[in-house]
Design a protein around this motif. Structure first.
Motif, short mmCIF file in Angstrom:
data_model
loop_
_atom_site.label_atom_id
_atom_site.label_comp_id
_atom_site.label_asym_id
_atom_site.label_seq_id
_atom_site.Cartn_x
_atom_site.Cartn_y
_atom_site.Cartn_z
N TYR A 36 0.83 -1.21 0.00
CA TYR A 36 0.00 0.00 0.00
C TYR A 36 0.87 1.26 0.00
O TYR A 36 0.60 2.22 -0.74
N ALA A 37 1.91 1.28 0.83
CA ALA A 37 2.79 2.44 0.92
C ALA A 37 3.45 2.73 -0.42
O ALA A 37 3.55 3.90 -0.83
N ASP A 38 3.89 1.69 -1.11
CA ASP A 38 4.52 1.88 -2.42
C ASP A 38 3.54 2.50 -3.42
O ASP A 38 3.90 3.39 -4.19
N ARG A 39 2.30 2.01 -3.41
CA ARG A 39 1.28 2.55 -4.30
C ARG A 39 0.97 4.00 -3.96
O ARG A 39 0.82 4.84 -4.85
N TYR A 40 0.86 4.28 -2.67
CA TYR A 40 0.56 5.65 -2.23
C TYR A 40 1.69 6.60 -2.63
O TYR A 40 1.44 7.69 -3.15
N ASN A 41 2.92 6.19 -2.39
CA ASN A 41 4.06 7.05 -2.71
C ASN A 41 4.17 7.31 -4.21
O ASN A 41 4.51 8.43 -4.63
N ALA A 42 3.86 6.29 -5.01
CA ALA A 42 3.91 6.47 -6.47
C ALA A 42 2.83 7.43 -6.95
O ALA A 42 3.03 8.20 -7.90
N ALA A 43 1.67 7.39 -6.29
CA ALA A 43 0.55 8.24 -6.70
C ALA A 43 0.64 9.65 -6.14
O ALA A 43 -0.07 10.55 -6.60
N HIS A 44 1.49 9.86 -5.11
CA HIS A 44 1.61 11.17 -4.47
C HIS A 44 3.09 11.57 -4.38
O HIS A 44 3.66 11.66 -3.27
N PRO A 45 3.73 11.82 -5.50
CA PRO A 45 5.17 12.10 -5.49
C PRO A 45 5.54 13.42 -4.81
O PRO A 45 6.70 13.60 -4.42
N ASP A 46 4.57 14.31 -4.64
CA ASP A 46 4.87 15.63 -4.08
C ASP A 46 4.59 15.71 -2.57
O ASP A 46 4.72 16.77 -1.98
N THR A 47 4.17 14.61 -1.97
CA THR A 47 3.90 14.59 -0.54
C THR A 47 4.96 13.78 0.18
O THR A 47 5.74 13.04 -0.44
#
Length: 213
Positions: A36-47
């Protein structure tokens, strides 16, 4: 109850337990969260990126190595990460009452008692699936209890201890000679499985305590 029961000494004569068949190990939990963290980080590169978890972190923070849950598949799915239960009609027993019944039957069997021996059912839990009817009433009906009374108690994490104290008070006052205290908890539905710092804490269980004179 007869007046002779007044001042009786309450004892815990038996306990019962229900645990779900599904368990989640720390390794499974960490793999799900990290995906989940990998998916979230890929979808939110500016956060600020989410930090990976690890088995070592979970065990050091909690001492927990695995937990029982009612629904493992949906919780571990990185696209869902919460339990999913089929909605039940109002004329069907609620899920929390159902697991409470299993714990009650275990306690009664260990004590060599029948539900006809029980004067009251107290359902004490930190969360209530149904406000009406009381889960205690559902449990009474499913157990075939034809007399006595029942009600729910909601005192957050202290619900079980308050339930035992209330049962003991009924015994001492002579208002009951046998009380079933049942504690069904499906806390997986109230846990944020996407939170690295707390997603490992809770599981699901039901316990029952037979308090008698």
């Amino acid at each position: 109850m007869s007046h002779s029961a007044h001042g009786a000494i309450p004892v815990i004569s038996a306990t019962g337990l229900f645990t779900p068949s599904d368990t989640i190990s720390n390794a499974e939990l960490v793999a799900s969260f990290n995906a989940y963290a990998d998916r979230y980080n890929a979808a939110h590169p500016d956060t600020e990126p989410l930090t990976h978890s690890s088995v070592e972190f979970v065990e050091k923070a909690s001492g927990i190595k695995s937990r029982h849950v009612m629904d493992k598949t949906a919780i571990l799915d990185p696209d869902i990460m919460e339990p999913r239960y089929a909605e039940r009609p109002n004329d069907q027993i609620s899920l929390m009452a159902e697991i409470g019944v299993a714990a009650c039957r275990d306690a009664l069997a260990k004590a060599g008692r029948d539900i006809a021996d029980v004067d009251a059912v107290l359902c004490a839990a930190s969360n209530m699936q149904r406000a009406y009817p009381a889960m205690a009433v559902e449990i009474q009906h499913e157990l075939g209890m034809e007399r006595g009374f029942g009600f729910d108690m909601n005192v957050a994490c202290s619900s079980a201890t308050f339930g035992i104290q209330t049962a003991a008070d009924y015994i001492r006052s002579g208002n009951a000679r046998s009380v079933l205290v049942v504690n069904p908890e499906i806390t997986s539905g109230h846990l944020n499985w996407r939170d690295r710092d707390s997603h490992f804490i809770f599981g699901d269980v039901a316990t029952a305590i037979l308090v008698e004179a």
